[in-house]
Enzyme design. Structure first.
Site, PDB file in Angstrom:
ATOM      1  N   HIS A 921     -23.586  35.789   5.078  1.00  0.00           N
ATOM      2  CA  HIS A 921     -22.576  35.193   4.201  1.00  0.00           C
ATOM      3  C   HIS A 921     -23.250  34.780   2.902  1.00  0.00           C
ATOM      4  O   HIS A 921     -24.077  33.867   2.888  1.00  0.00           O
ATOM      5  CB  HIS A 921     -21.915  33.993   4.875  1.00  0.00           C
ATOM      6  CG  HIS A 921     -21.137  34.342   6.091  1.00  0.00           C
ATOM      7  ND1 HIS A 921     -21.046  33.528   7.208  1.00  0.00           N
ATOM      8  CD2 HIS A 921     -20.395  35.448   6.390  1.00  0.00           C
ATOM      9  CE1 HIS A 921     -20.292  34.102   8.115  1.00  0.00           C
ATOM     10  NE2 HIS A 921     -19.891  35.269   7.643  1.00  0.00           N
ATOM     11  N   GLU A 924     -23.838  31.072   1.701  1.00  0.00           N
ATOM     12  CA  GLU A 924     -24.673  30.180   2.509  1.00  0.00           C
ATOM     13  C   GLU A 924     -26.135  30.349   2.108  1.00  0.00           C
ATOM     14  O   GLU A 924     -26.974  30.843   2.870  1.00  0.00           O
ATOM     15  CB  GLU A 924     -24.443  30.453   3.987  1.00  0.00           C
ATOM     16  CG  GLU A 924     -23.006  30.168   4.414  1.00  0.00           C
ATOM     17  CD  GLU A 924     -22.661  30.689   5.796  1.00  0.00           C
ATOM     18  OE1 GLU A 924     -23.580  31.175   6.504  1.00  0.00           O
ATOM     19  OE2 GLU A 924     -21.477  30.637   6.176  1.00  0.00           O
ATOM     20  N   HIS A1018     -27.534  30.619   9.300  1.00  0.00           N
ATOM     21  CA  HIS A1018     -26.288  30.410   8.565  1.00  0.00           C
ATOM     22  C   HIS A1018     -26.301  29.045   7.893  1.00  0.00           C
ATOM     23  O   HIS A1018     -27.216  28.235   8.098  1.00  0.00           O
ATOM     24  CB  HIS A1018     -25.085  30.476   9.524  1.00  0.00           C
ATOM     25  CG  HIS A1018     -24.665  31.858   9.897  1.00  0.00           C
ATOM     26  ND1 HIS A1018     -23.554  32.477   9.386  1.00  0.00           N
ATOM     27  CD2 HIS A1018     -25.234  32.756  10.743  1.00  0.00           C
ATOM     28  CE1 HIS A1018     -23.435  33.687   9.905  1.00  0.00           C
ATOM     29  NE2 HIS A1018     -24.449  33.884  10.733  1.00  0.00           N
ATOM     30  N   GLU A1103     -27.145  26.877  12.273  1.00  0.00           N
ATOM     31  CA  GLU A1103     -26.355  26.401  11.139  1.00  0.00           C
ATOM     32  C   GLU A1103     -27.084  25.257  10.439  1.00  0.00           C
ATOM     33  O   GLU A1103     -27.457  24.275  11.072  1.00  0.00           O
ATOM     34  CB  GLU A1103     -24.987  25.910  11.619  1.00  0.00           C
ATOM     35  CG  GLU A1103     -24.155  26.949  12.351  1.00  0.00           C
ATOM     36  CD  GLU A1103     -23.343  27.799  11.397  1.00  0.00           C
ATOM     37  OE1 GLU A1103     -23.427  27.560  10.174  1.00  0.00           O
ATOM     38  OE2 GLU A1103     -22.596  28.672  11.874  1.00  0.00           O
TER      39      GLU A1103
END
Length: 1227
Positions: A921, A924, A1018, A1103
């Site tokens: 992504h 990010e 991420h 994350e």
């Protein structure tokens, strides 16, 4: 006879007396002969006296096992005597008046509601009805009805709705009777079907006969009437009826009257009740139009402004704000289309999916259509309600959690033939390398001891000030002069893992230029001649101690205050010229504008040096992998859709972490409300709005304003995202972000340049087309800013800036068709205010720390050029080309064998694999900084890094979506799709990086070399800390209603080991935020597919927060690149601990250290919505609890325990032996 009864009653206790009376009452119910009216009346009066005087009696009647309520209700059902009925109603009222609702619930479970409704229907047939009975009956119903979830259906079927309504109609002046009747009607009106039925019988008109202008009389009745009306008007049918009869104007008039007369604010609840009615009626488009026509915006705006000074009136201000925002006319974005301003032709258009929908949209789909259901004929008047209706109090069922055990069970599915997978053999030369021609450390056979050197200390790098006691002088950094204590501190804080190993050979002169201190920075020649003259004081310097490690670093010298004055541009833009072909080979690249004036004496920063002192900024000391010249070379080979030719200064100069902490911002009370009022002023005072376009990607002929007081904007550089800028007021600008290419959605990432500013002025920036329903900007996160002037002043770092920051829903919208059928069609605004330090500076703003594709290429090339080939096996391959023709790098890192002896090469080839990926992504960017920390740690000369290299072979894809990163996308690739939803069936033409990344894993599975760990890095926009998502069958089943099926499941709990290790070694990591639940919506993600199809048990998504931490060492601080890189290094250390756990015999560790594998996980997760799996500690509510927040339905969240996951590894720990350190880790 009565005297004898009284004497006998005195001789027994109160409890015995109550039991005796209930027994007598029960006999009266059973034996009709004894059922005389006077006997029942006498007994019930005695019981009433007891319950009125003794709490113990009330408690006994509703206690568990007591039959008191049944006896009372049975008598009520059988008796015809009015006085007995009144006594019983008084008894029940006394019983349920206290007890916190529990006693009312007991009465409901005993069938009390049905019996009372039947009594109401029977009593209504008397002419005239018994007023006392009706008052008591409605009073009791008002108390117990909220506890009966079937009351709406029961009242409707029973026919009791109209009984209460008719009583109000015929007794409007009898306030004693009307009040309890309205209380019951208020409860009935909360059901939409009942509301419609009551509306047809004239209840709306009736309510407007009760409410009226300011009066101090009957305020209780008025408050209940307003609450009832507000509930009724939530029905669209009733709202239309109110609008048709002009009641919106009436409500506004009544509100203004109460506002003017209630000068002491004693009737705030009544004023709020009127606003609640307005709020309900404006739920439909007709109501909003009537509100606008009645001048409602100005009325509520001015009354709210008058209430701002009184804090207790905040509920009125908040409700008014919500109404005004809802009624603010919905506008489309001021764009020709919400599709991306850039177009890329795909190889083919898929038959289904978001891209197919986008290409099939009608041309006018961007026009906003108010899609309220005002034109519906009527609401459904009947609903099927059964005893099986869902209980609102039961735990919410998350339909997104996978419950099919067959789908949850991992099953290896290659889906490609072995012959097809042979194409990936070229990416695994380490499995066949014999090293006969390599210059290894030793070619002599040695006794084979597996990983013998792992017994040394483990050096754990941290982002804090940690110094090794045995630090060699040759690895110390050069500190800045004393005039820069902050920079000095920063140099001393440099993480140890940045010390890269020495490369013996000095070949590759292009990457290892050794220059004199006075040499000019070559890439600076692309500036104008005047600026170049001023850059005489800016030189390249490569210190002797660093020449052996690094290529040329950027060094800025400042000999006096006048040196920066020479950088002044007499004209802001004319002197900026693009780089000529004489400077660089290949495509032309130019730096962005540098419109910096000389630093005035009164503006001189307090950290600047005095005249004659020298300031040296050695980026080589801080960021050894950043090279300005090399970056320019990398940019020239980067292919973008807009064909960018400019380079942003932050990417050119590089970034170093600032030498100060950046705490999470505490949001001032009322800031969001203030911003919303300022937006509302645009509609009320339209003449004050400038509405001037100052930047527009869609209009290439857009003239850049030349006025001195207008900011200049730009984002035409790699990863830039800014589509349009509109000046709203003198110092306020609306900014519109570009959609992801081949999409009309995903607006969140921003990166743009601003120039032409003045000092001492607060500039407000509003990014008006964000899409997520909430953001960490509401919880203390700040945007990032990079000042070129500060960089030239030896402070080249991104810093958190901005005040009055908030994130809220605005009045811009898109049709549901354009939104892909989503209900949430409104856009959201990020707003922040910045006061600049330097006049005519060039500043850059970003959502998070930018990390471009060109930066990655530079980073990898520097790592390759600096590593020691005798010690580190480093290989960089091109996995594939992207849709735009950019290469997707694949990196292999492990330790070289000590010799080419067979046992050494055999041990080399049999090392387990660890597969890492990041940046699928583009928005990010924190994932790339974590990956940077991982790569630099793996390439460092840290002893534990060498142990790690000798333990594993690392296959790393540091950027899965290069095209998205280059072109400033937030979520998608050029295919317009989220690549992390394509892992199940990736298309080689549309998703080449995913197709071939999966192919690498499939190849490893085919040759029986499954990775021990797969982790995809991420970033998370709505949570704090760093955490992991994994995959577990059992933990998924635990969160569903099929627990029975999960009891017999056998599952290796090893998936929990790595997160547990990280929670105890990495300060930013929080185990409590981890989740191992598999959701249906995530079945096409890398984590789930690699676990389910490839068969990797330890398959994770890691994350990292975009905001900061609320636990551990960094609690209360916003996260920076130092902490993110540290997390990448800590991840590596965690893998080393994991290796020692999964191979205890190899390291001679006691089996007791493996207890971590079977410890029950402490998960405080809860399921709160069908599509989102969140945690209790997600976010606290706003300081201002108002409905107009970005998400108005947030539940109260629990705070994290202060000591959760708060483990800090220190250098002292690193000095422990392996067994001691691991014992301490897992103890």
């Amino acid at each position: 006879m009565n005297k004898s009864k009284a004497s006998s009653e005195k001789s027994v206790s109160a409890s015995s007396r109550t039991a005796s009376l209930l027994s007598q009452l029960e006999k009266i119910n059973v034996d009709p002969v004894l059922g005389e009216a006077d006997s029942a009346r006498y007994v019930t009066s005695k019981i009433l006296h007891l319950v009125q005087s003794q709490e113990k009696t009330r408690r006994e009647m509703t206690s568990k096992g007591s039959t008191g309520i049944e006896v009372i209700l049975s008598t009520l059902e059988n008796t015809k005597d009015p006085q007995t009925i009144i006594n019983i109603l008084n008894i029940l009222i006394e019983v349920v008046s206290v007890g916190g609702g529990r006693r009312a619930s007991v009465l409901v479970t005993k069938g009390g509601t049905q019996k009372l409704l039947q009594l109401l229907l029977t009593a209504s047939k008397d002419s005239p009805p018994n007023e006392e009975l009706m008052v008591l009956l409605h009073t009791l119903l008002a108390k117990i009805c909220p506890k009966d979830k079937k009351i709406a259906m029961k009242a409707r079927i029973n026919g009791a709705l109209n009984v209460s309504l008719n009583l109000v109609k015929h007794n409007l002046q009898n306030h004693r009777l009307v009040l309890p009747c309205l209380q019951v009607l208020r409860i009935h009106s909360m059901n939409s079907v009942n509301a419609v039925s009551l509306g047809k019988n004239g209840i709306v008109e009736l309510m407007f006969k009760i409410i009226g202008p300011f009066s101090k009389k009957n305020t209780s009745l008025l408050k209940v009437a307003l609450d009832t009306l507000a509930a009724l008007l939530k029905s669209k049918t009733n709202a239309r009826r109110a609008v048709d009869q002009g009641y919106v104007q009436v409500l506004l008039t009544i509100y203004v009257d109460w506002h003017r007369h209630d000068s002491r604010h004693r009737y705030m609840l009544i004023r709020k009740g009127i606003l609640q009615c307005i709020k309900s009626v404006t739920g439909i488009n007709l109501g909003r139009k009537a509100f606008i026509d009645a001048n409602g915006m100005k009325i509520l705006y001015h009354t709210s402004q008058e209430c701002l000074a009184v804090r207790t009136l905040d509920p009125l201000v908040n409700t008014s704000s919500l109404i005004m925002r809802k009624c603010f006319p919905k506008n489309r974005l001021p764009l020709p289309t919400i599709k991306s301003a850039f177009h890329f032709q795909l190889p083919f258009i898929p038959a289904s999916g978001p891209v197919a929908q986008l290409y099939n949209l009608p041309p006018d789909v961007d026009d906003v259509v108010d899609e309220s259901d005002d034109n519906d004929d009527a609401e459904t008047e009947t609903v099927i309600e059964t005893e099986n209706d869902d209980d609102k109090d039961q735990h919410f069922k998350n339909d997104d959690i996978e419950t099919d055990i067959n789908k949850l069970k991992a099953r290896q599915e290659l889906r490609r033939s072995v012959e097809d997978l042979k194409m990936y053999e070229q990416f695994f030369p380490e499995l066949s390398e014999n090293f006969q021609e390599c210059d290894l450390v030793s070619k002599e056979p040695k006794p084979f001891v597996p990983d013998a050197n792992l017994g040394g200390p483990i050096v754990v790098p941290t982002a804090g000030e940690e110094h090794s006691a045995e630090e060699k002088p040759s690895t110390k950094v050069v500190a800045a002069k004393e005039s820069h204590p902050l920079l000095t501190e920063e140099y001393n804080r440099r993480p140890a893992f940045l010390e890269l190993p020495k490369k013996d050979s000095d070949k590759d002169g292009s990457l290892h230029q050794q220059t004199d201190e006075r040499n000019l920075l070559p890439s600076c020649q692309c500036l104008s001649q005047e600026i170049v003259k001023g850059l005489d004081k800016i030189s390249l310097q490569s210190s002797a101690k660093n020449d052996q490690y690094y290529s040329t670093g950027c060094v800025i010298k400042k000999e006096s205050k006048t040196s920066l004055t020479a950088l002044a541009c007499s004209k802001p833009c004319e002197h900026i010229s693009p780089c000529g072909s004489s400077l660089f080979e290949g495509p032309s690249v130019q730096l962005g504008k540098l419109c910096c004036t000389g630093v005035d004496s009164e503006e001189e920063d307090t950290r600047s040096s005095s005249p004659g002192e020298q300031i040296v900024l050695e980026l080589a000391d801080i960021s050894p992998v950043h090279d300005c010249d090399l970056y320019i070379e990398m940019v020239k080979t980067t292919k973008s859709i807009p064909e960018y030719s400019e380079v942003a200064y932050p990417d050119y100069f590089g970034h170093i972490p600032p030498p100060f902490k950046e705490p999470i911002l505490e949001r001032p009370y009322g800031v969001q409300r203030t911003k919303i009022f300022q937006d509302i002023e645009r509609l009320i005072h339209q003449n004050d709005v400038i509405d001037r376009v100052v930047y527009d990607l869609d209009n290439l002929s857009c003239v850049v304003p030349e006025e001195a007081d207008v900011l200049k904007f730009n984002s035409k550089f790699e990863s830039g995202n800014l589509r349009k800028v509109i000046q709203i007021r003198k110092n306020e600008y609306d900014l519109i972000l570009n959609s992801d290419i081949n999409s009309n959605r995903y607006h969140q990432w921003f990166y743009f340049e601003v120039s032409g500013m003045k000092t001492g002025i607060g500039y407000r920036f509003n990014i008006i087309n964000c899409e997520k329903s909430n953001s960490q900007f509401n919880y203390g996160m700040q945007p990032l800013m990079y000042s070129v002037q500060e960089a030239l002043n030896s402070r080249p770092f991104w810093t958190r800036v901005g005040t009055d920051i908030c994130y809220y829903k605005n009045h811009f919208s898109r049709s549901s068709i354009a939104a892909g059928g989503q209900k949430g069609k409104s856009y959201y605004t990020i707003t922040f205010t910045v006061t600049f330090q330097h006049k005519d500076d060039v500043c850059y703003f970003a959502y998070h720390y930018p990390y471009t594709y060109s930066t990655l290429k530079m980073h990898l090339q520097k790592l390759e050029s600096m590593h020691n080939p005798q010690q580190i096996y480093f290989r960089q391959d091109v996995l594939c080309e992207t849709l735009a023709g950019n290469s997707c790098p694949l990196v292999t890192i492990t330790a070289m064998p000590e010799s080419s002896y067979y046992e050494r090469t055999c041990q080399f080839r049999n090392r387990p694999y660890v597969f890492l990926s990041a940046r699928v992504h583009p928005g990010e960017t924190n994932a790339s900084w974590v990956m940077k920390g991982t790569l630099e740690y793996l390439m460092s000369n840290n002893p534990s890094a060498q142990c790690l290299r000798e333990s594993y072979i690392f296959k790393i894809i540091p950027m899965l979506n290069p095209d998205g990163v280059i072109n400033g996308n937030h979520r998608c690739s050029l295919s317009g799709e989220d690549l992390n939803r394509q892992w199940q069936n990736p298309n080689p033409d549309l998703h080449p990086t995913i197709y071939h990344a999966k192919g690498l894993l499939q190849y490893l599975a085919a040759i029986k070399r499954l990775p021990l760990v797969y982790c995809d890095y991420h970033g998370h926009s709505r949570k704090k800390n760093v955490f992991m998502y994994g995959c577990s069958i059992k933990e998924t089943m635990w969160h569903t209603n099929v627990n029975a099926a999960s009891h017999d499941l056998m599952e290796d709990p090893g998936y929990r080991a790595l997160p547990k290790i990280l929670s105890q070694t990495a300060p930013a990591f929080c185990m409590g935020s981890c989740s191992f639940v598999v959701e249906k919506s995530k079945e096409s993600t890398a984590r789930v597919v690699v676990w389910r199809e490839i068969g990797v048990q330890r398959s994770y998504t890691m994350e990292s927060t975009l905001c900061g931490c609320d636990q551990g060492k960094y609690k209360g601080l916003q996260i920076g690149t130092r902490e993110l890189e540290e997390m990448g290094a800590k991840f590596c250390v965690g893998l080393l601990h994991l290796k020692r756990m999964v191979s205890p015999l190899e390291y001679n560790l006691p089996s007791s250290l493996l207890d971590i594998e079977t410890e029950p996980i402490d998960s405080s997760c809860k399921v709160t919505s069908p599509t989102t799996y969140v945690l209790d500690e997600d976010e606290p509510r706003f300081l201002e609890e108002v409905d107009y927040s970005a998400e108005s339905n947030d539940d109260q969240d629990l705070e994290l325990a202060d000591n959760a996951c708060d483990f800090e590894a220190t250098n002292q720990d690193d000095g422990l032996s392996d067994s001691d350190s691991i014992r301490m880790l897992f103890s």
